[in-house]
Design an enzyme around this catalytic site. Structure first.
Site, mmCIF file in Angstrom:
data_model
loop_
_atom_site.group_PDB
_atom_site.id
_atom_site.type_symbol
_atom_site.label_atom_id
_atom_site.label_comp_id
_atom_site.label_asym_id
_atom_site.label_seq_id
_atom_site.Cartn_x
_atom_site.Cartn_y
_atom_site.Cartn_z
ATOM 1 N N ASP A 165 0.791 -1.229 0.014
ATOM 2 C CA ASP A 165 -0.099 -0.009 -0.011
ATOM 3 C C ASP A 165 0.900 1.185 0.113
ATOM 4 O O ASP A 165 0.705 2.316 -0.566
ATOM 5 C CB ASP A 165 -0.930 -0.018 1.458
ATOM 6 C CG ASP A 165 -1.636 1.536 1.268
ATOM 7 O OD1 ASP A 165 -2.569 1.478 0.306
ATOM 8 O OD2 ASP A 165 -1.445 2.099 2.135
ATOM 9 N N LYS A 191 -4.145 -1.579 5.996
ATOM 10 C CA LYS A 191 -3.749 -1.040 7.227
ATOM 11 C C LYS A 191 -4.388 -1.333 8.458
ATOM 12 O O LYS A 191 -3.646 -1.849 9.566
ATOM 13 C CB LYS A 191 -3.125 0.414 7.006
ATOM 14 C CG LYS A 191 -2.105 0.736 6.016
ATOM 15 C CD LYS A 191 -1.927 1.864 5.689
ATOM 16 C CE LYS A 191 -2.965 2.649 4.637
ATOM 17 N NZ LYS A 191 -2.814 3.979 4.268
#
Ligand code: URA
Length: 430
Positions: A165, A191
């Site tokens: 990411d 996350k």
């Protein structure tokens, strides 16, 4: 290593509006993280996803692949349940600061892995760094210890969490592919799931100062994220909240810390207090602690005690004076009447241009820069009264900040009422 798939085939699949297979998704995320899929290939794929979307299963697999690109944290050894909050970002959004110690004071641990600001929205770490001595970096062991002892940690996410990411977000930032719901949802949720929280409350902002400018797209983002969290075993709910107007009366790092401390002292602007308490209720509910009312812990000083402990544990001095700007400039109300508009995006850009935010990741921010608001929509003002105070250490910035504020506020005749969404617009749960 021989590669199982071909990047061009994966790009063509999405370009031609087909579903990506689980194998294609796993491979492309892993190969991109390893540097086998080139930046230009991932940018073409991100644009194809931006234009053609992904369905729920594709998004879930994409999220899982990003989680698998790095480490997962584990809080199961803690003696209390965990809950976290994530905001999609807005102007004056300092809620994490009073919220984390408030929830900790109610017996639920809050592992807040936060970021820095980019563009017109502020970052929680930048705000806390206005406190003399406070350190954002913590080892995983120190984080666990602080969670057990104090119950709240706000610190920088380590580089080990969802590295795919990190790379992809930086690429999206420069290729016009940030505002795609599947990519935003998978970015945030990879996350948060990797972080290992048991419960998660999403504060999805709606309005000029937010990613999502209208309620329908915010609802779609919220529903997508709630689905991803639920499927991953995280107790997830979302609130849609107003970001047409800045939150509270300050936008800027040290100014927002000051306002957060006012909330912890039992004062502060009503919208900041309301949203802090409502999000705390949701976090406690998600963690199974419905018997506690966070409003009590705010009123009786327990949240303030937790704040002081949390700041001190990371080297900060909760009693040190906050930095003040070298220069200020007042914006005065041009007429008598009712303030009916105060645009969040324009205030955010003004604060950013005054030095509160950064244009590039490596830029420094000014701790004392920002915008202080003396009235919010609905308030009566008189000509010549202070409407805004601009703060900066570098007064050459006032001109550009004032340009950003051109048309940012409206004063309508006495008796007018602002036409605004409520602070809390909706609640999304599965
Ligand atoms: N925040 C994130 O972490 N990712 C996005 O894509 C957008 C906001």
């Amino acid at each position: 290593m021989s590669e199982q798939f071909d990047a061009v085939d994966v790009i063509r699949t999405k370009r031609d509006k087909q579903r990506l297979s689980e194998g294609q998704i796993d491979w492309v995320i892993d190969a991109y993280t390893r540097g086998v899929v080139a930046e230009e290939q991932m940018s073409a794929l991100a644009m194809a996803i931006f234009l053609n979307g992904m369905d729920r299963q594709e998004i879930a697999r994409w999220t899982a692949a990003m989680i698998a690109s790095g480490e997962r944290m584990d809080f199961s050894s803690l003696s209390r349940p965990t809950a976290d909050k994530h905001s999609t970002g807005g102007v004056g959004d300092k809620i994490t600061l009073p919220l984390a110690p408030l929830v900790a004071a109610c017996g639920v641990a809050v592992p807040q892995l936060s970021g820095r600001g980019l563009g017109h929205t502020g970052g929680t770490l930048d705000k806390l760094e206005a406190i003399p001595g406070w350190q954002a970096a913590l080892s995983n062991e120190a984080m666990l210890r602080q969670l057990e002892d104090i119950g709240a940690v706000i610190c920088a996410a380590g580089s080990g969490l969802a590295p795919a990411d990190k790379k992809l977000y930086a690429l999206r930032d420069v290729t016009g592919t940030v505002e795609a719901i599947p990519l935003i949802a998978s970015s945030i949720m990879s996350k948060k799931i990797a972080e290992g929280t048991g419960a998660l409350v999403l504060d999805v902002k709606v309005g000029s100062g937010a990613f999502m400018k209208d309620v329908d797209s915010a609802r779609e983002l919220a529903t997508t994220m709630v689905g991803l969290g639920t499927d991953a075993g995280v107790n997830t709910v979302a609130l849609l909240t107003n970001m047409e107007v800045p939150l509270g009366l300050t936008a800027g790092n040290g100014l927002e810390v000051r306002e957060s401390v006012e909330v912890l002292e039992g004062g502060g602007p009503p919208d900041v207090v309301e949203l802090t308490v409502e999000l705390a209720r949701e976090m406690l509910k998600g963690a199974g602690r419905t018997e506690i009312d966070p409003a009590d812990a705010l009123a009786d000083g327990r949240a303030m005690d937790a704040w002081r402990a949390m700041i001190s544990a990371q080297g900060g001095d909760p009693d040190a004076p906050l930095p003040t700007a070298k220069e200020t400039h007042e914006v005065l109300a041009p007429a008598d009447g009712v303030l009916t508009k105060l645009d969040a995006y324009q205030v955010g850009v003004a604060a950013w241009r005054l030095g509160a935010g950064r244009a590039r990741k490596e830029d420094a921010v000014q701790a004392a820069a920002g915008v202080e608001m003396h009235a919010k929509p609905g308030a009566s003002v008189r000509a010549g009264e202070k409407l805004l105070t601009l703060h900066t250490d570098t007064p050459e910035r006032f001109g550009r900040a004032l340009e950003a504020l051109d048309g940012a506020y409206t004063i309508a005749p006495e008796g007018s009422r602002p036409d605004l969404l409520p602070l809390i617009i909706d609640r999304i749960a599965e």
